[in-house]
Every structure is written in C-alpha cells, then in structure tokens.
Design an enzyme around this catalytic site. Sequence first.
Site, PDB file in Angstrom:
ATOM      1  N   GLU A  51      -9.393  15.796  27.899  1.00  0.00           N
ATOM      2  CA  GLU A  51      -8.776  14.831  26.998  1.00  0.00           C
ATOM      3  C   GLU A  51      -9.038  13.412  27.496  1.00  0.00           C
ATOM      4  O   GLU A  51      -8.292  12.909  28.354  1.00  0.00           O
ATOM      5  CB  GLU A  51      -7.263  15.064  26.931  1.00  0.00           C
ATOM      6  CG  GLU A  51      -6.877  16.414  26.388  1.00  0.00           C
ATOM      7  CD  GLU A  51      -5.498  16.369  25.735  1.00  0.00           C
ATOM      8  OE1 GLU A  51      -5.400  16.737  24.565  1.00  0.00           O
ATOM      9  OE2 GLU A  51      -4.529  15.936  26.384  1.00  0.00           O
ATOM     10  N   GLY A  70      -4.142   9.874  20.763  1.00  0.00           N
ATOM     11  CA  GLY A  70      -3.212   9.143  19.909  1.00  0.00           C
ATOM     12  C   GLY A  70      -3.748   7.827  19.383  1.00  0.00           C
ATOM     13  O   GLY A  70      -2.999   7.009  18.849  1.00  0.00           O
TER      14      GLY A  70
END
Length: 251
Positions: free
Chosen positions: A166, A172
């Site tokens: 990630e 986000g």
Amino acid sequence: MRKPIMAGNWKMNKTRDEALEFVYQVQDALPSKEKVETIICAPSIILRDLVKRQGDNLRIGAQNMHEKDSGAYTGEISALMLKSTEVEYVIIGHSERRQYFNETDESVNAKVKKALEVGLKPIVCCGELLEQRENGTTHEVLDTQISKAFADVCEDSLSNVIIAYEPVWAIGTGKVASPEMADEACGYIRSLVEKLYSKKAANEIRILYGGSVSTKSVNELMAQPNIDGGLVGGASLKADSFIELCNACVK
Ligand code: PGA
C-alpha cells in the site's frame, strides 16, 4: 494458482447497525469461497456480531492487535482476545497505524509473530511514502519493511500470511498507482520473499495492492500477474461497490 483475495478495510467507519445491514446486503451476491477469499476488516467492537453472521463467502478480520498477551495496556486488544471472537484475519502495520500510533517495523514483527502463534492470519502492510517514491528509494523501503516484519517467522507459517503493498501516497487520496507500478512493487516484494525464504514461498504467498482501489481501477489492477487481490478502504464501505470489487477478482 493463488486464490484471489478481496479485503475491505473499514477503518473507523460503521456503527453496529450499519455493519449488519452491509452484511445483509452483500451476503448473497459475493463470489463463492472457491473463487475468491472475501474479507471484511471491521472495528473491534463489532467483530463478534459480524463473525456470527459471516458465511463461507465472507470472512471477518480485525484491523490491529497488541503484541502482548495481557497486562496494563489500557484500551488495547490482544491476539487471544481476537481469536476468542473467532475472527480469522488481522491487519498488521497499516500505514495509518505507523503514522498516527507510532507503530514501527519492530512492533509489526512482534505482532506478526503473535498473530501466527495464536492462529490468526496476518495481513501485513508495507509501502513507501511519496517522497521515498520520488527520490527512488521505494525498493530500499520495501526491503527494510519486509525483512524486519518477517524476522524469525518460519517458512511453514507463511501459508497463513498475506502481504498488502500500500503506497502511502495512494491511500485515501484517489491517486491509485498505475497497474504497472503496483505490479512492479508487488513483484519486487515477491522477489524479497524468495530471497528470505524460497521460490516456492514466493510463488505461493498472496500479495495484495491497496490505495484508492475503486470499481474503475480494479479490473486492470487484478489483471497484473503479481497482484493477487486488493486491500480496499473507501470503496469497501458501500455494499454495491464491494460486491463489484469482489466479482472483479474472479479469475
Ligand atoms: P483506500 O484505503 O482504499 O481508501 O485508499 C486503503 C487502505 O488504507 O487499506
């Protein structure tokens, strides 16, 4: 053949009622467990309720745990406590834990070992910051994170481990990594597993991509040879998009 995984990471979202409504909405529409391992990682307080309602095609995980068995650690939850709720998975070392809760590669390692000891399946997160990507040190960062996370973890337990790549700049932010970039990093992590363990371990371990995965980007990401699934935040919160993401993993 590695079985694909779609894991939702709800973070600090959903009340108990919202979570139960979600399970009710998705349960008949998810692919079978033979095709995709589908996981929701939910806030600890609703894990037991969700476990009671999980089916074969939807399994439940936690988002964090403490590495100690018990003691004076106010507000913390141990691996054994998670195990006693009958969850199967636990996310370890998410970048938000590293950023806001001072998690280090050393605590990640302690948690991975404890999770495996009690029979939980850790989803171990790694990934570089934007500045590390820009200054060309992504491989070094992954090297350190992976070798430290798996220090003293034996090859036999790797079948219970999932790795999630990630990149922090993609989480986000709506800035998903390109499929090629994500695949390159997941391939690099696979080569690290080979170096630390064996070719067999590298071929078998599932490596997920996470960071702004959406119903738009999922197909191309899942088509990459080194990407075995997704760890998805925002797009896992709505039943219809989660169903679409899971179905996109069917190979
Ligand atoms: P995101 O989160 O899909 O909302 O970017 C992913 C994650 O943090 O695991």
